[in-house]
Design an enzyme around this catalytic site. Structure first.
Site, PDB file in Angstrom:
ATOM      1  CG  HIS A 105       9.450  -1.666  -3.636  1.00 26.25           C
ATOM      2  ND1 HIS A 105      10.160  -0.411  -3.759  1.00 26.25           N
ATOM      3  CD2 HIS A 105       9.443  -1.719  -2.295  1.00 26.25           C
ATOM      4  CE1 HIS A 105       9.992   0.312  -2.523  1.00 26.25           C
ATOM      5  NE2 HIS A 105       9.549  -0.529  -1.671  1.00 26.25           N
TER       6      HIS A 105
ATOM      7  CB  SER B  43      11.030  -0.019   1.051  1.00 27.65           C
ATOM      8  OG  SER B  43       9.635   0.306   0.757  1.00 27.65           O
TER       9      SER B  43
ATOM     10  CG  ASP C 294      12.373   1.620  -5.654  1.00 25.08           C
ATOM     11  OD1 ASP C 294      12.481   2.532  -6.318  1.00 25.08           O
ATOM     12  OD2 ASP C 294      11.306   0.801  -5.703  1.00 25.08           O
TER      13      ASP C 294
END
Ligand SMILES: *[C@@H]1O[C@H](CO)[C@@H](O)[C@H](O)[C@H]1NC(C)=O
Ligand SMILES: *[C@@H]1O[C@H](CO)[C@@H](O)[C@H](O)[C@H]1NC(C)=O
Ligand SMILES: *[C@@H]1O[C@H](CO)[C@@H](O)[C@H](O)[C@H]1NC(C)=O
Ligand SMILES: *[C@@H]1O[C@H](CO)[C@@H](O)[C@H](O)[C@H]1NC(C)=O
Ligand SMILES: *[C@@H]1O[C@H](CO)[C@@H](O)[C@H](O)[C@H]1NC(C)=O
Ligand SMILES: *[C@@H]1O[C@H](CO)[C@@H](O)[C@H](O)[C@H]1NC(C)=O
Length: 318
Positions: A244, A147, A174
């Site tokens: 996610h 992330s 991601d």
């Protein structure tokens, strides 16, 4: 209209928090298990040098927005690498910088955590430069970020390149999309940040980036609105992060079983599965990835762990 004063007041509060959160990031090295580690300030990385085994690679993991060293995503990745025992396992602990404040998720993200992500990334880059000037071969490093942590790793790679140090590999799990694409693009991870950048996309429609930003981009279950086993959720609840977070689930499984996610090259989602010729280019998610591969790669998964479908994952789920 009435929201605007609130918005600016909150921004001022956040900017007040910045100095408190700054300069607290730590670097940890684990000694074989999650509960045995040595930590130091990220600005004093040399204290960890005696604990680094220089004959094996060093994996530096960076977690994402509002995550911690104890988050499930974090421990999945760290324990997979600890179990495999072929790398030194380090963690960039930017808990305070990455935390959301009482003013709410979106404001914390935009006004505090994204600016600090850049700051921590530069600090990490400087730590890597310092380590390499003191005997750690930068060619023996690997940055992995989830992330916003993937964007942090991108800033670190940008920083080392200013000293002509090209990190061999950055892996983005991601990478965070908001404020890193489109009109407001903070220019985090991209293919120029390391010699090889591999990116796993699991939530391009929500929290992850929507475009290819690596040397190799893996697209899990492309064309599906959410990952198998996750449900569509437009709130910001825990559940809305399901897709996610799958990036950490898939990647940790790939670390434990290096060839469990073969992925096939295709130009885009819609052409994936159309071309079943034997000459199709295949590589693997994880450390068995072919670092000379380039482009977009696709695989499908099961809806729960184990996520790997082996070679059956080379075509989309029906
Ligand atoms: C923690 O790791 C250090 C360094 O490897 C070792 O000397 C020590 O015995 C370990 N402690 C525990 C409780 O396992
Ligand atoms: C460093 O790693 C190598 C390869 O795994 C291993 O053989 C060696 O014992 C390690 N050295 C130390 C001091 O742990
Ligand atoms: C893993 O590393 C530790 C030292 O950190 C060593 O004692 C142990 O034998 C290693 N295990 C394997 C399977 O290589
Ligand atoms: C790292 O690898 C590059 C080639 O990819 C090489 O030119 C460089 O000398 C290596 N650096 C070290 C410190 O070994
Ligand atoms: C997807 O790739 C195929 C094969 O290269 C191409 O013909 C098609 O136009 C592409 N579709 C989109 C939507 O870009
Ligand atoms: C199928 O994939 C192979 C290898 O990637 C490529 O050479 C070939 O042109 C592709 N065929 C079509 C029809 O897209």
């Amino acid at each position: 209209m009435s929201l605007l004063p609130h918005f600016f007041a909150s921004a001022v509060v956040i900017i007040g928090i910045l100095p408190w959160a700054i300069e607290t990031a730590q670097l940890r090295i684990y000694h074989g298990s999650l509960n045995n580690y040595t930590a130091t300030e990220l600005e004093e990385p040399l204290k960890l040098l005696p604990f680094i085994n220089k004959s094996i690679k060093s994996m530096f993991y960076v977690f994402g927005f509002s995550e911690t060293p104890e988050s499930t995503d974090t421990t999945l990745i760290l324990s997979a690498y600890l179990k495999k025992n072929y790398t030194n396992v380090l963690l960039v602990d930017w808990l305070k910088e990455a935390s959301k404040e009482f003013v709410g998720e979106e404001l914390s993200y935009a006004f505090k955590v994204v600016p600090l992500a850049r700051y921590v990334g530069i600090q990490l880059g400087k730590a890597l430069i310092s380590l390499s000037e003191n005997g750690l071969d930068p060619n023996m490093t690997h940055l992995v970020g989830h992330s916003l942590g993937a964007q942090v790793a991108g800033f670190a790679g940008e920083t080392t390149r200013e000293k002509n140090i090209w990190l061999p590999r950055i892996t983005g799990l991601d990478p965070a999309g908001p404020l890193f694409q489109g009109v407001v693009n903070n220019n985090g991870l991209n293919p120029s940040r390391a010699k090889f950048v591999d990116v796993l996309h699991t939530d391009p429609r929500r929290y992850g980036v929507i475009s290819s930003i690596g040397s190799v981009d893996f697209w899990a279950n492309c064309n599906l609105e959410v990952q198998p086993g996750c449900t569509v959720d437009n709130s910001d609840s825990e559940n809305s992060f399901c897709s996610h977070q799958r990036s950490c689930g898939y990647f940790s499984e790939a670390i434990l079983n290096p060839q469990s996610f073969p992925a096939v090259q295709a130009s885009n989602c819609s052409s994936w599965g159309q071309n079943t010729s034997n000459s199709a280019v295949i590589t693997f998610l994880g450390d068995a990835v072919d670092i000379s591969a380039r482009g977009n790669f696709y695989f499908s998964t099961n809806s729960g762990s184990p996520y790997s479908k082996g070679r059956n994952g080379l075509v989309p789920n029906k």
